[in-house]
Design a protein around this motif. Structure first.
Motif, PDB file in Angstrom:
ATOM      1  N   ASP A 112      -6.360  -6.444   3.603  1.00 29.08           N
ATOM      2  CA  ASP A 112      -7.022  -7.203   2.537  1.00 29.08           C
ATOM      3  C   ASP A 112      -6.494  -8.626   2.401  1.00 29.08           C
ATOM      4  OD1 ASP A 112      -4.626  -6.711   1.102  1.00 29.08           O
ATOM      5  OD2 ASP A 112      -5.472  -4.856   0.307  1.00 29.08           O
ATOM      6  N   ARG A 167       3.934   1.646  -1.098  1.00 26.44           N
ATOM      7  CA  ARG A 167       5.143   1.414  -1.898  1.00 26.44           C
ATOM      8  C   ARG A 167       5.726   2.705  -2.475  1.00 26.44           C
ATOM      9  NH1 ARG A 167       0.738  -0.641  -4.292  1.00 26.44           N
ATOM     10  NH2 ARG A 167       0.158  -0.106  -6.431  1.00 26.44           N
ATOM     11  N   GLY A 168       4.899   3.745  -2.546  1.00 28.53           N
ATOM     12  CA  GLY A 168       5.395   5.011  -3.076  1.00 28.53           C
ATOM     13  C   GLY A 168       5.963   5.922  -1.997  1.00 28.53           C
ATOM     14  N   LYS A 216       6.990  -2.995  -6.858  1.00 31.42           N
ATOM     15  CA  LYS A 216       6.202  -4.074  -7.460  1.00 31.42           C
ATOM     16  C   LYS A 216       4.949  -4.196  -6.620  1.00 31.42           C
ATOM     17  CE  LYS A 216       8.560  -6.146 -10.778  1.00 31.42           C
ATOM     18  NZ  LYS A 216       7.965  -6.564 -12.057  1.00 31.42           N
ATOM     19  N   THR A 217       3.896  -4.754  -7.182  1.00 31.47           N
ATOM     20  CA  THR A 217       2.697  -4.908  -6.351  1.00 31.47           C
ATOM     21  C   THR A 217       2.910  -6.029  -5.344  1.00 31.47           C
ATOM     22  OG1 THR A 217       1.713  -6.547  -7.805  1.00 31.47           O
ATOM     23  CG2 THR A 217       1.212  -4.236  -8.265  1.00 31.47           C
ATOM     24  N   GLU A 218       2.092  -5.984  -4.296  1.00 32.67           N
ATOM     25  CA  GLU A 218       2.200  -7.032  -3.285  1.00 32.67           C
ATOM     26  C   GLU A 218       1.798  -8.392  -3.847  1.00 32.67           C
ATOM     27  OE1 GLU A 218       0.494  -4.192  -3.077  1.00 32.67           O
ATOM     28  OE2 GLU A 218      -1.291  -4.377  -1.799  1.00 32.67           O
ATOM     29  N   ILE A 219       0.962  -8.371  -4.863  1.00 28.24           N
ATOM     30  CA  ILE A 219       0.550  -9.636  -5.485  1.00 28.24           C
ATOM     31  C   ILE A 219       1.789 -10.301  -6.097  1.00 28.24           C
ATOM     32  CG2 ILE A 219      -1.031 -10.679  -7.168  1.00 28.24           C
ATOM     33  CD1 ILE A 219      -2.740  -8.777  -5.590  1.00 28.24           C
ATOM     34  N   GLY A 220       2.546  -9.495  -6.861  1.00 29.62           N
ATOM     35  CA  GLY A 220       3.755 -10.005  -7.495  1.00 29.62           C
ATOM     36  C   GLY A 220       4.767 -10.474  -6.460  1.00 29.62           C
ATOM     37  N   PHE A 274      -5.199 -13.894 -10.083  1.00 30.94           N
ATOM     38  CA  PHE A 274      -5.198 -13.469  -8.686  1.00 30.94           C
ATOM     39  C   PHE A 274      -6.523 -12.803  -8.375  1.00 30.94           C
ATOM     40  CE2 PHE A 274      -3.897  -9.728 -10.993  1.00 30.94           C
ATOM     41  CZ  PHE A 274      -4.575  -8.707 -10.355  1.00 30.94           C
ATOM     42  N   TYR A 284      12.972  -9.668  -6.039  1.00 31.83           N
ATOM     43  CA  TYR A 284      12.844  -8.859  -7.256  1.00 31.83           C
ATOM     44  C   TYR A 284      14.046  -7.921  -7.374  1.00 31.83           C
ATOM     45  CZ  TYR A 284       8.192  -9.917  -9.162  1.00 31.83           C
ATOM     46  OH  TYR A 284       7.119 -10.504  -9.783  1.00 31.83           O
ATOM     47  N   GLU A 291      13.076   3.757  -5.642  1.00 33.83           N
ATOM     48  CA  GLU A 291      11.970   4.248  -6.466  1.00 33.83           C
ATOM     49  C   GLU A 291      11.329   3.077  -7.182  1.00 33.83           C
ATOM     50  OE1 GLU A 291      11.528   7.767  -7.958  1.00 33.83           O
ATOM     51  OE2 GLU A 291      12.554   8.614  -6.214  1.00 33.83           O
ATOM     52  N   ALA A 323      10.793   6.631  -1.059  1.00 32.67           N
ATOM     53  CA  ALA A 323      11.724   7.127  -2.073  1.00 32.67           C
ATOM     54  C   ALA A 323      13.144   7.247  -1.520  1.00 32.67           C
ATOM     55  CB  ALA A 323      11.242   8.465  -2.605  1.00 32.67           C
ATOM     56  N   MET A 345      -8.326 -10.204  -5.283  1.00 27.88           N
ATOM     57  CA  MET A 345      -8.242  -9.480  -4.010  1.00 27.88           C
ATOM     58  C   MET A 345      -9.639  -9.385  -3.449  1.00 27.88           C
ATOM     59  SD  MET A 345      -5.706  -6.289  -4.570  1.00 27.88           S
ATOM     60  CE  MET A 345      -5.849  -5.467  -2.995  1.00 27.88           C
ATOM     61  N   ASN A 346      -9.748  -9.267  -2.135  1.00 27.71           N
ATOM     62  CA  ASN A 346     -11.083  -9.138  -1.576  1.00 27.71           C
ATOM     63  C   ASN A 346     -11.725  -7.865  -2.086  1.00 27.71           C
ATOM     64  OD1 ASN A 346      -9.232  -7.610   0.085  1.00 27.71           O
ATOM     65  ND2 ASN A 346     -10.989  -7.192   1.390  1.00 27.71           N
ATOM     66  N   TYR A 397       0.811  -1.214   0.000  1.00 28.37           N
ATOM     67  CA  TYR A 397       0.000   0.000   0.000  1.00 28.37           C
ATOM     68  C   TYR A 397       0.852   1.277   0.000  1.00 28.37           C
ATOM     69  CZ  TYR A 397      -3.583   3.196   1.744  1.00 28.37           C
ATOM     70  OH  TYR A 397      -4.446   4.236   1.913  1.00 28.37           O
TER      71      TYR A 397
END
Ligand code: SF4
Lengths: 253, 415
Positions: free
Chosen positions: A99, A61-62, A72-76, A114, A244, A69, A65, A116-117, A59
C-alpha cells in the motif's frame, strides 16, 4: 513487518542506526521476523539479550510477540522516522509493496492528516510486480529500463487488471519495453498524487522508492519541487519504530 | 492473538425488553401474513409508515431485514445471487442482499424466530425516494415477482431549506396514496387514528433523541454500535406505544449510568463521531476495536436520522411530509455540513470518521469534499475508511484497523 517485506532497525540510545536488515516477509511472519532481527543485530555487533526495548509496526505487527508486545502503526512510525531525518513540516509519500501512504506532519512533527490507498493495488509495489511479470522482466531491471525510455507510454486506467490489458496491447503493437516501464512508473506516481495534497516538504520512502531511484526523479519533475530521501528509504518505518522504543519509558524496571 | 486483551462490553439491561418487543413485532407480522388477519405493507425506512399503521397494516421494513442479513453475514452468500440476475455489485447491498435472500428462499428471521418461514408476503409495497432511488428499484422487483401493487412518493432531493412548496408536493403525494390503500384494506382512513399514530411517532422519536443525547455526557453511557441495535424499535415500531414504553426504560437506564459516571467504553479518552452507515457484519469487531483503544464512538448521523421533530398530530399529512423531507439524507451538502458541525460541538467530539460505503453513495458523505471542508472549519481531524454496509467483499479489516489505530494515535498525539 510489512505485508511484502520485513525490515529491522537497531539503534543506540542516541538514535544512531547500528544495524539493519530487509527480508521478504514470506508466509511465516514470525520466522522471517526472527531471521531479520538476528541479521540486523549481527550487523550491529549485538545479540538478542542486548535489546533494551523494541516496538513492532506494519501489517504483521502482532506476529512478533517473541521480541515485543508493543506496537505502533506504520503511519506513526513512518512519520517519526522521517521527522527524525527532516525535522520540519513534511509530507511523507510512502510507496510500499502492498500500500501507499501520504502523511502530513506539522513543523513540530505532529501528524495533521494521513491517507492510505484504497482497496486496490493501483500505485503500489504489487502493481509493479504484476506488470513486471506481464513484461517478463525482473523487478530489479525496471529502474534501468525506465531510464532508457525515449517516448513514455501512458496508461489510461487505474485498475491493475485494465492496466495489464493496456500493457499487453502495447506489447502487441510493438512498443518498446523501456517506454512501457516508464509509463508504469508514471502511473504509480499519479495514483499517489491523487490521494491528497502535499502540504510540506516532500519526503519519499518505501521499498519501491528505494529500489527505483528513477521514480523519485520522475516525481520531482511531476510535482515541480525537490524530494528528500532518508538515508535508507525502505528503513524509515523501522527506524521510526525503533525511535518509539527509545521514547518509551520502561514500565517496570 | 496474544496481544489482544478481551474487552468486556457492558450489557444494556433494557436489551431483553427490546428483544421481546422486536420478537412480538416479527411474530405479529408473520401472523398477519400467514392468517390474513391484517393486510401487510412493505415500507421503506422513512416512507409513510404512520399512514400505513393508522390504516391497520402490519408493516415490514425491507431495510431492517437487509440489515439483519448484513449483521448475520448471510449477505455474503445472498448478494452474489442478485448480482447474477443483473443487480450490479455497485448498487445498494441492502437491495442485493435482500433480493438474493428471497431468491435463495432464506431469511434470518427463521433462525431468530423459530416458526417464521419467510418474510411476510406483502399486499402492497410502499416507497419513498427521499433516501435514494434504490428503494424504488428494490420494491419494483418484488412487485413484478409477486404481482403486488407498488405505490410511493417521488421525493425532492438535495434540499437545502425545506420550503412550503416541497411540503405541499410531498403531502399531496401522501394523500394520493390513500385511495389505493383503502381499496386494499376495504376500509376508509380514520383521520383520528392517523393523528394518534403521528402523535405516537412523535413521542417515540423524542425519546429516541433523549436516548442518543445521553451520550453528550463524559463518559458516554452508550456507543454508536449499541445505538444501531437499540434503534430497532424506532425504525420498525414508530407509531406504536410499545416503542415509547421501551425507550422510557432504556432512557432511565442510561440516565442512571450517567448519574453514576458509568461509561460504555472503559476509560473513555477520545470521543468519536461516526458519519455514514455501520458495517453491519463488523459491528462487534468495530465496537471492540474502538473500546480497546479507549475511544468512544458515541454519536452518529445515522442513528440520529430517526428523530423527526416535525410530526404534528394537528396537521398529520403536512407534518409527515415535513418530517420525511427534513431528514438528513434528503438535504444538500450545505445543510449537512452545518448539521454535522453542530453535532461535533454538542457531543464534544475529538475526531470524525466517515465510512465511505461502496454501495451507498447516499450515506457516504465524504465524496464531495466534506471531510476536508469541515476539518478546515472546525479543526477536528477526519478519517475516511472504505467499506460497505452489507457487502464484506468491499471491506478490508486490516486496512480498517491500521487506519483507525493510526487515527487514534494522531488524535492522542494532538491532545
Ligand atoms: S440509502 Fe443506501 S443503503 Fe439505504 S436503501 Fe438507499 S442505497 Fe440502500
Amino acid at each position: 513487518m510489512g505485508a511484502s517485506r520485513t525490515k529491522v532497525a537497531v539503534i543506540d540510545p542516541s538514535g544512531r542506526l547500528l544495524g539493519h536488515a530487509v527480508k521478504k516477509s514470506g508466509i511465516d511472519f514470525s520466522v522471517t521476523a526472527a531471521a531479520c532481527l538476528d541479521a540486523a543485530l549481527e550487523m550491529a555487533g549485538a545479540s538478542r539479550e542486548d535489546i533494551v526495548r523494541a516496538v513492532s509496526t506494519g501489517y504483521g505487527r502482532g506476529n512478533v510477540a517473541f521480541v515485543t508486545e508493543k506496537s505502533k502503526t506504520e503511519i506513526g512510525c513512518l512519520a517519526k522516522g522521517c521527522y527524525h531525518y527532516f525535522p520540519e513540516a513534511i509530507t511523507v509519500i510512502d510507496i510500499g509493496g502492498q500500500d501507499n501512504k501520504i502523511i502530513n506532519l506539522d513543523a513540530a512533527g505532529r501528524r495533521s492528516s494521513f491517507k492510505m490507498n484504497r482497496k486496490c493495488a493501483a500505485g503500489t509495489g504489487a502493481f509493479l510486480e504484476e506488470m513486471a511479470s506481464r513484461l517478463d522482466i525482473s523487478l530489479e531491471e525496471m529502474n534501468g529500463l525506465a531510464r532508457q525510455s525515449q517516448e513514455m507510454i501512458k496508461l489510461g486506467s487505474y485498475c491493475t487488471v485494465f492496466s495489464a490489458t493496456e500493457v499487453l496491447e502495447s506489447i502487441r503493437n510493438g512498443k518498446r519495453v523501456p517506454d512501457i516501464v516508464k509509463g508504469l512508473f508514471y502511473s504509480v506516481i499519479k495514483r499517489v498524487l491523487e490521494m491528497d495534497i502535499l502540504s510540506g516538504q516532500v519526503v519519499m520512502t518505501g521499498g519501491v522508492v528505494a529500489c527505483n531511484p528513477y521514480i523519485v526523479e520522475m516525481a520531482e519533475e511531476m510535482i515541480g519541487r525537490p524530494v528528500l530521501l532518508p538515508e535508507l528509504p525502505q528503513l524509515a518505518g523501522a527506524v521510526g519504530a525503533a525511535l518509539y522504543a527509545l521514547d518509551d519509558k520502561p514500565e517496570t524496571a | 492473538m496474544s496481544e489482544e486483551k478481551k474487552v468486556v462490553r457492558k450489557k444494556i439491561q433494557a436489551t431483553d425488553q427490546m428483544n421481546k418487543i422486536m420478537s412480538d413485532y416479527f411474530y405479529g407480522l408473520n401472523e398477519a401474513a400467514t392468517t390474513g388477519s391484517k393486510k401487510v405493507a412493505w415500507c421503506t425506512s422513512v416512507g409513510p409508515a404512520e399512514l400505513l399503521r393508522a390504516m391497520g397494516f402490519a408493516v415490514h421494513f425491507p431495510e431492517n431485514h437487509a440489515a439483519m442479513l448484513g449483521a448475520t453475514r448471510l449477505s455474503n452468500e445472498m448478494i452474489p445471487v442478485a448480482n447474477a440476475i443483473g443487480y450490479s455489485p455497485d448498487i445498494c447491498s441492502y437491495l442485493t442482499a435482500d433480493i438474493g435472500a428471497y431468491l435463495k428462499g432464506m431469511t434470518p428471521l427463521s433462525k431468530a424466530y423459530p416458526g417464521i418461514e419467510s418474510v411476510p408476503k406483502p399486499d402492497v409495497l410502499v416507497y419513498n425516494t427521499n433516501q435514494c432511488r434504490d428503494v424504488q428499484d428494490w420494491l419494483a422487483w418484488y412487485s413484478e415477482k409477486l404481482g403486488v401493487p407498488m405505490i410511493g412518493i417521488a421525493s425532492p432531493k438535495n434540499v437545502n431549506e425545506v420550503t412550503d412548496s416541497h411540503i405541499d408536493d410531498v403531502a399531496s403525494q401522501i394523500q394520493a396514496l390513500v385511495p389505493t390503500l383503502e381499496a386494499i384494506t376495504g376500509e376508509k382512513l380514520d383521520l383520528e387514528r392517523l393523528r394518534e399514530t403521528v402523535s405516537l411517532s412523535r413521542q417515540c422519536t423524542e425519546l429516541w433523541k433523549d436516548v442518543l443525547e445521553t451520550a453528550t455526557a463524559s463518559p458516554a453511557p452508550i456507543t454508536f454500535f449499541d445505538s444501531t441495535i437499540h434503534m430497532g424499535p424506532a425504525v420498525v415500531l414508530r407509531g406504536t406505544q410499545e416503542a415509547i414504553d421501551y425507550y422510557r426504560v432504556l432512557l432511565a437506564e442510561l440516565k442512571e449510568r450517567v448519574a453514576n459516571g458509568v461509561g460504555a467504553v472503559e476509560g473513555e479518552s477520545l470521543r468519536i463521531y461516526w458519519e455514514g452507515m455501520p458495517v453491519w457484519g463488523r459491528l462487534r469487531q468495530h465496537s471492540e476495536m474502538f473500546a480497546e483503544l479507549k475511544a468512544a464512538v458515541l454519536a452518529s448521523t445515522y442513528c440520529s436520522s430517526w428523530i423527526f421533530p416535525a410530526f404534528d398530530p394537528g396537521d398529520p399529512f403536512r407534518s409527515m411530509a415535513k418530517a420525511y423531507l427534513e431528514l438528513f439524507i434528503v438535504r444538500a451538502d450545505a445543510y449537512k455540513g452545518e448539521y454535522i458541525k453542530e453535532m461535533l460541538a454538542k457531543f464534544r467530539i475529538d475526531g470524525i470518521i466517515y465510512h465511505d460505503a461502496k454501495t451507498c453513495p447516499y450515506n457516504s458523505n465524504n465524496r464531495y469534499g466534506m471531510p476536508q471542508r469541515l476539518e478546515r472549519e472546525t479543526g477536528i481531524p477526519a478519517l475516511v475508511i472504505s467499506g460497505d454496509l452489507n457487502d464484506l467483499r468491499c471491506v478490508s479489516d486490516e486496512q480498517t484497523k491500521t487506519n483507525v489505530e493510526a487515527f487514534i494515535e494522531q488524535l492522542e498525539e494532538g491532545k
